[in-house]
Write a protein that holds these residues in place. Sequence first.
Motif, PDB file in Angstrom:
ATOM      1  N   UNK A 226      21.223  -9.442  43.390  1.00 55.12           N
ATOM      2  CA  UNK A 226      21.272  -8.133  42.749  1.00 55.12           C
ATOM      3  C   UNK A 226      21.865  -7.113  43.698  1.00 55.12           C
ATOM      4  N   UNK A 227      21.204  -5.990  43.853  1.00 56.72           N
ATOM      5  CA  UNK A 227      21.678  -4.936  44.751  1.00 56.72           C
ATOM      6  C   UNK A 227      21.541  -5.383  46.197  1.00 56.72           C
ATOM      7  N   UNK A 228      22.641  -5.351  46.973  1.00 60.10           N
ATOM      8  CA  UNK A 228      22.567  -5.785  48.368  1.00 60.10           C
ATOM      9  C   UNK A 228      22.153  -4.624  49.277  1.00 60.10           C
ATOM     10  N   UNK A 229      22.069  -4.892  50.558  1.00 58.38           N
ATOM     11  CA  UNK A 229      21.592  -3.905  51.513  1.00 58.38           C
ATOM     12  C   UNK A 229      22.474  -2.677  51.632  1.00 58.38           C
ATOM     13  N   UNK A 230      23.813  -2.877  51.533  1.00 59.17           N
ATOM     14  CA  UNK A 230      24.743  -1.748  51.634  1.00 59.17           C
ATOM     15  C   UNK A 230      24.522  -0.774  50.482  1.00 59.17           C
ATOM     16  N   UNK A 231      24.451  -1.318  49.262  1.00 62.48           N
ATOM     17  CA  UNK A 231      24.243  -0.481  48.080  1.00 62.48           C
ATOM     18  C   UNK A 231      22.877   0.204  48.112  1.00 62.48           C
ATOM     19  N   UNK A 232      21.865  -0.552  48.529  1.00 64.74           N
ATOM     20  CA  UNK A 232      20.514   0.000  48.585  1.00 64.74           C
ATOM     21  C   UNK A 232      20.425   1.150  49.594  1.00 64.74           C
ATOM     22  N   UNK A 233      21.007   0.937  50.760  1.00 63.79           N
ATOM     23  CA  UNK A 233      20.980   1.976  51.798  1.00 63.79           C
ATOM     24  C   UNK A 233      21.663   3.248  51.302  1.00 63.79           C
ATOM     25  N   UNK A 234      22.795   3.085  50.623  1.00 65.97           N
ATOM     26  CA  UNK A 234      23.527   4.242  50.119  1.00 65.97           C
ATOM     27  C   UNK A 234      22.669   5.023  49.117  1.00 65.97           C
ATOM     28  N   UNK A 235      21.985   4.307  48.237  1.00 63.57           N
ATOM     29  CA  UNK A 235      21.128   4.968  47.243  1.00 63.57           C
ATOM     30  C   UNK A 235      19.942   5.669  47.910  1.00 63.57           C
ATOM     31  N   UNK A 236      19.335   5.008  48.878  1.00 64.18           N
ATOM     32  CA  UNK A 236      18.186   5.595  49.570  1.00 64.18           C
ATOM     33  C   UNK A 236      18.583   6.890  50.273  1.00 64.18           C
ATOM     34  N   UNK A 237      19.721   6.890  50.943  1.00 62.07           N
ATOM     35  CA  UNK A 237      20.161   8.074  51.689  1.00 62.07           C
ATOM     36  C   UNK A 237      20.521   9.231  50.760  1.00 62.07           C
ATOM     37  N   UNK A 238      20.894   8.910  49.517  1.00 60.91           N
ATOM     38  CA  UNK A 238      21.143   9.968  48.547  1.00 60.91           C
ATOM     39  C   UNK A 238      19.846  10.611  48.068  1.00 60.91           C
ATOM     40  N   UNK A 239      18.780   9.820  48.041  1.00 60.00           N
ATOM     41  CA  UNK A 239      17.496  10.314  47.522  1.00 60.00           C
ATOM     42  C   UNK A 239      16.643  10.900  48.640  1.00 60.00           C
ATOM     43  N   UNK A 240      16.464  10.148  49.728  1.00 51.13           N
ATOM     44  CA  UNK A 240      15.599  10.584  50.835  1.00 51.13           C
ATOM     45  C   UNK A 240      16.326  10.372  52.163  1.00 51.13           C
ATOM     46  N   UNK A 241      17.280  11.213  52.496  1.00 50.14           N
ATOM     47  CA  UNK A 241      18.092  11.006  53.704  1.00 50.14           C
ATOM     48  C   UNK A 241      17.283  11.036  54.994  1.00 50.14           C
ATOM     49  N   UNK A 242      16.072  11.641  54.958  1.00 44.82           N
ATOM     50  CA  UNK A 242      15.278  11.771  56.176  1.00 44.82           C
ATOM     51  C   UNK A 242      14.489  10.498  56.523  1.00 44.82           C
ATOM     52  N   UNK A 243      14.418   9.520  55.607  1.00 45.21           N
ATOM     53  CA  UNK A 243      13.625   8.305  55.849  1.00 45.21           C
ATOM     54  C   UNK A 243      14.469   7.268  56.595  1.00 45.21           C
ATOM     55  N   UNK A 244      14.022   6.828  57.776  1.00 46.54           N
ATOM     56  CA  UNK A 244      14.769   5.802  58.525  1.00 46.54           C
ATOM     57  C   UNK A 244      14.754   4.460  57.791  1.00 46.54           C
ATOM     58  N   UNK A 245      15.905   3.781  57.774  1.00 41.73           N
ATOM     59  CA  UNK A 245      16.025   2.469  57.133  1.00 41.73           C
ATOM     60  C   UNK A 245      16.438   1.448  58.186  1.00 41.73           C
ATOM     61  N   UNK A 246      15.624   0.409  58.331  1.00 45.71           N
ATOM     62  CA  UNK A 246      15.898  -0.669  59.290  1.00 45.71           C
ATOM     63  C   UNK A 246      16.439  -1.866  58.514  1.00 45.71           C
ATOM     64  N   UNK A 247      17.543  -2.425  58.982  1.00 42.05           N
ATOM     65  CA  UNK A 247      18.200  -3.535  58.292  1.00 42.05           C
ATOM     66  C   UNK A 247      17.843  -4.847  58.975  1.00 42.05           C
ATOM     67  N   UNK A 248      17.391  -5.794  58.175  1.00 42.40           N
ATOM     68  CA  UNK A 248      17.055  -7.139  58.658  1.00 42.40           C
ATOM     69  C   UNK A 248      18.132  -8.099  58.158  1.00 42.40           C
ATOM     70  N   UNK A 249      18.809  -8.769  59.077  1.00 40.82           N
ATOM     71  CA  UNK A 249      19.946  -9.586  58.651  1.00 40.82           C
ATOM     72  C   UNK A 249      20.011 -10.903  59.417  1.00 40.82           C
ATOM     73  N   UNK A 250      20.636 -11.872  58.801  1.00 40.53           N
ATOM     74  CA  UNK A 250      20.808 -13.173  59.443  1.00 40.53           C
ATOM     75  C   UNK A 250      21.846 -13.071  60.549  1.00 40.53           C
TER      76      UNK A 250
END
Length: 452
Positions: free
Chosen positions: A61-85
């Motif tokens: 479904x929605x990948x990390x890039x898309x999710x991060x972009x949406x989160x920053x539009x809604x709550x730009x002040x919340x830190x997002x940590x990316x977990x990746x292989x």
Amino acid sequence: MTKMSGKIWFIEDDNNLRHILSAVMRDEGHEVREFPYAENALKALQEELPEVILTDFQMPGMNGVEFLREVKNIVPQVPVIILTAYGSVELAVESMKPDAYDFLTKPVSNDHLLIVIRNALELSRANAQLNQQSESRKELLSSIIVGDSKQILKVRELVSRIAEQNTTVLLSGETGTGKEVAARAIHSISSRSSKPFIAVNCSAIPENLVESELFGHKKGAFTGAVSDRKGFFLSADCGTIFLDEIGDLPLNAQAKLLRVLEEQVVTPVGTSTEIKIDARVITATNRNLEEMIKNKTFREDLFYRINVFPIHLPSLRERKDDISILATHLMKQKNSDSPEISNAAMQLLLDYDWPGNVRELDNVLERAMVFAEDGIILSEHIEINVRHESAAIGKAFIELPDTGVSLEELEIELIRQALKRTEGNQTHAARLLGITRSALLYRMEKHGLIEK
């Protein structure tokens, strides 16, 4: 190290990994909410906010890039940590910088995960505190510089932008537009707010005492100097000095002021000792300083020094949309149980051009409040200089058409409009028309406008 518990959201489609890492974070004292898909987390953001988000990079479904972009539009002040292989680290970093707070490679050690979470929490709470302070500043600023018009919103934006800087500000505008209010607003939301705010009316200082009043003097420096005086600049040390009517300073004092602004030192009259100062300088004028420069009555070099950050205060006639809210604010300043303003009275306030601006409005309302009965201000309580207004608009109000006009019909229409606007109050209608009540009654009878 003291534990720091926080509200963490974890988005990971691998159920086993999500449960294991969530247990690690819960053991540290964190409140963890788990989501298998990014879409679920986005929907939940409409109801509550996390302090930190930990999310997988590659998900159905929605990948990390898309999710991060949406989160920053809604709550730009919340830190997002990316977990990746391991194999997708470079792709993740390149796709998401600089929006992501950090990147963790699977498999991640528990200790490293908890350290990154802790650091992200500290940032999140610092952001929240800054946002809270920013909102408090906005509320304070709105309570000082009152109005919702685009002109006044622009003023508030500029005041907010410059408040924390030490840049010299030049406030311009007509008399009564609130230049000192704006200066106090800059001081009140700055880091200097707990220090002195010294307001100086330059036009009120006798020319022979300007230097003494501004920079101080030593005892015996001149006849009448019976004791040491600090002067306004030293009194404003670590705070703000507001020099109103800067255009009225004599030329020799302008030269001394320029040196103070450039070198941040004052030399009291009667001494050669330089004293270091730290005072924010805000100046104001209702005069055209550039025209004064052409006339050699204002120093060009001083103008450039004080005009670093200009803010223009609009006249009240340019922001009539603010009159209603401004009137309420001004009356509540005088009495928390202030009266209401009738529609007819408000219409008078809106129709007037206010040559004296907010100061004149304040005076008119103060008088009206004295006469208001039953908690309401009526049109007859509004005492404004209608003759001045009539003279001001007379030329622009009517343009004689080529075909001519019936003067009698025009007079009838003006009388009807005046009576309608004042809800039939003849005294006030006469005042609007710039004539006496008896003259109005004569004209009404002449044109058959008096109801039997």
